[in-house]
Write an enzyme that holds these catalytic residues in place. Sequence first.
Site, PDB file in Angstrom:
ATOM      1  CG  HIS A 106     -84.660  17.877 -17.008  1.00 24.39           C
ATOM      2  ND1 HIS A 106     -83.934  17.115 -17.893  1.00 24.39           N
ATOM      3  CD2 HIS A 106     -84.552  17.246 -15.804  1.00 24.39           C
ATOM      4  CE1 HIS A 106     -83.418  16.069 -17.283  1.00 24.39           C
ATOM      5  NE2 HIS A 106     -83.780  16.136 -16.007  1.00 24.39           N
ATOM      6  CG  HIS A 130     -77.461  14.034 -13.782  1.00 24.89           C
ATOM      7  ND1 HIS A 130     -76.884  12.897 -14.326  1.00 24.89           N
ATOM      8  CD2 HIS A 130     -78.766  13.719 -13.563  1.00 24.89           C
ATOM      9  CE1 HIS A 130     -77.789  11.951 -14.427  1.00 24.89           C
ATOM     10  NE2 HIS A 130     -78.954  12.417 -13.979  1.00 24.89           N
TER      11      HIS A 130
END
Length: 252
Positions: free
Chosen positions: A14, A56
């Site tokens: 991730h 992000h």
Amino acid sequence: MSTGAWPFPLWIAHRGAGKLAPENTLAAFRLGASHGFTAFECDVKLSADGVPFLLHDDTLERTTNGAGLAGDRPWAELSRLDAGSWHSRAYAGEPIASFEAIAACCLANDFQLDLEIKPTPGRELETGRAVGQWVRRLWRGTPPLLSSFRPESLAGARETAPELPRALLLDTLWPDCLAVAETLGCVAIITNHGLMDTALVGQIHSTGRRALVYTVNDPTRAQQMVALGIDGIVTDAVDRLPPQGALTQVRP
């Protein structure tokens, strides 16, 4: 990419290396690879002048020394920000990664990439179109999986690069979501692991698509997902969950 030619291993790191390095940076990819990972997830959005880069959040404050809406800044300004000091002193000065740099790293090391299109609000279609164009221009060999929570971004990617594989990300099972995935020609569905059960895996597989989950950090939960027949597990726990056999060197 078809389900008969699925190139991804089960384990996907991730944002490069989970929480062990500053997320979405080249340093994170290097650390994830040092733990043996060969497949990575990361987030891509557009600068004000249309350059794709990894981040992000919509804003800069959490993971850089900048401030404000990231998509409002040109790449020349973004590229000078410190994206490492927020994590730890060891990563002070680590820059925001351009998509071009990540692509070069993945191609040099034969890494697989789950590329989440993370558009600045209001730029969903534009970002999907641009990401499709950049991937077509930069990539050779097995292409990345283009994933997004935003159907508009997947539609944009399909417009400019229809041959690239797409996946719909889901944090809830909203009405007709699986039908939308079919309309978009998605090859995979990626859900919050709390949503995935035997019935959903079966439903996804029955349509010829792959079923993946995020973000699984508990070994017991990971074993449950494997028992369901899951096709991919995105994890932060790159130091605690498989794979083994760490790479000794990562080419830039």
